[in-house]
Design a protein around this motif. Structure first.
Motif, PDB file in Angstrom:
ATOM      1  N   PHE A 153       0.658  12.275  -5.961  1.00 25.84           N
ATOM      2  CA  PHE A 153       0.856  10.823  -6.019  1.00 25.84           C
ATOM      3  C   PHE A 153       2.339  10.459  -5.949  1.00 25.84           C
ATOM      4  N   ALA A 154       3.195  11.303  -6.497  1.00 25.98           N
ATOM      5  CA  ALA A 154       4.639  11.040  -6.472  1.00 25.98           C
ATOM      6  C   ALA A 154       5.182  11.036  -5.039  1.00 25.98           C
ATOM      7  N   GLY A 155       4.468  11.642  -4.101  1.00 28.49           N
ATOM      8  CA  GLY A 155       4.917  11.702  -2.712  1.00 28.49           C
ATOM      9  C   GLY A 155       4.443  10.548  -1.853  1.00 28.49           C
ATOM     10  N   PHE A 156       3.623   9.642  -2.403  1.00 31.06           N
ATOM     11  CA  PHE A 156       3.144   8.492  -1.636  1.00 31.06           C
ATOM     12  C   PHE A 156       4.256   7.450  -1.549  1.00 31.06           C
ATOM     13  N   ALA A 157       4.550   7.022  -0.332  1.00 30.66           N
ATOM     14  CA  ALA A 157       5.631   6.049  -0.104  1.00 30.66           C
ATOM     15  C   ALA A 157       5.044   4.643   0.031  1.00 30.66           C
ATOM     16  N   PRO A 158       5.728   3.643  -0.553  1.00 32.09           N
ATOM     17  CA  PRO A 158       5.232   2.262  -0.458  1.00 32.09           C
ATOM     18  C   PRO A 158       5.488   1.658   0.922  1.00 32.09           C
ATOM     19  N   LYS A 207       5.416  -1.663   7.175  1.00 34.56           N
ATOM     20  CA  LYS A 207       6.805  -1.182   7.201  1.00 34.56           C
ATOM     21  C   LYS A 207       7.156  -0.532   5.872  1.00 34.56           C
ATOM     22  N   PRO A 208       7.959   0.556   5.922  1.00 35.86           N
ATOM     23  CA  PRO A 208       8.362   1.200   4.659  1.00 35.86           C
ATOM     24  C   PRO A 208       9.170   0.256   3.783  1.00 35.86           C
ATOM     25  N   GLU A 249       0.855  -1.181   0.000  1.00 39.19           N
ATOM     26  CA  GLU A 249       0.000   0.000   0.000  1.00 39.19           C
ATOM     27  C   GLU A 249       0.891   1.230   0.000  1.00 39.19           C
ATOM     28  N   TYR A 250       0.292   2.392  -0.231  1.00 35.80           N
ATOM     29  CA  TYR A 250       1.048   3.633  -0.358  1.00 35.80           C
ATOM     30  C   TYR A 250       0.492   4.654   0.628  1.00 35.80           C
TER      31      TYR A 250
END
Length: 148
Positions: free
Chosen positions: A65-70, A75-76, A46-47
């Motif tokens: 959207f480019a700032g959403f982290a997986p 956990k990152p 998820e992001y």
């Protein structure tokens, strides 16, 4: 038969959009927008994108959207360890509150941190390469009788 789990429902197709715009009233703490795509069903990916609210009044948060982290299993995911967020197959949106992201220590395990968030709206926005311009001709301005 529909079991209420969303099977057979079409996802959001936001491929031409640049991000999400949230308007919310909160308590000054950090909240997280969570976006799930078809990748969540396959491998739990998820992001997430954090945003801060104001203690009084509404906050508008712009979440590209480019700032959403997986994230996987909470956990990152390390850089390069997950595909970019696929805006064409969004299957779910959620809001999260994580006490550990508030910059305070929770005294005891299992003791929560109070929070308040009221969501007014969520919109998708586009960024354009070129601004939209309306040309207004000044050709008729001052076209009165010639002085002389």
């Amino acid at each position: 038969a529909d079991d209420g789990e969303g099977e057979g429902e079409a996802g959001l197709e936001l491929g031409e959009y640049s991000g999400l715009l949230l308007k919310a009233s909160g308590d000054g703490q950090v909240y997280t927008m969570v976006v799930r795509t078809s990748a969540y069903e396959l491998d739990g990916l998820e992001y997430r994108h954090d945003f801060r609210t104001r203690a009084k009044g509404f906050t508008t948060a712009r979440l590209p959207f480019a700032g959403f982290a997986p994230y996987r299993d909470g956990k990152p995911v390390q850089a390069g360890g997950a595909p970019e967020l696929d805006r064409r197959s969004i299957s779910g949106l959620a809001l999260g509150f994580y006490p550990q992201r508030q910059g305070v220590r929770v005294a005891k395990e299992g003791v929560g941190l109070p929070f308040y968030l009221s969501l007014a709206r969520v919109k998708a926005y586009r960024e354009r390469d070129e601004p939209e311009v309306v040309y207004l001709s000044a050709g008729a301005a001052g076209a009165g009788p010639a002085a002389g």
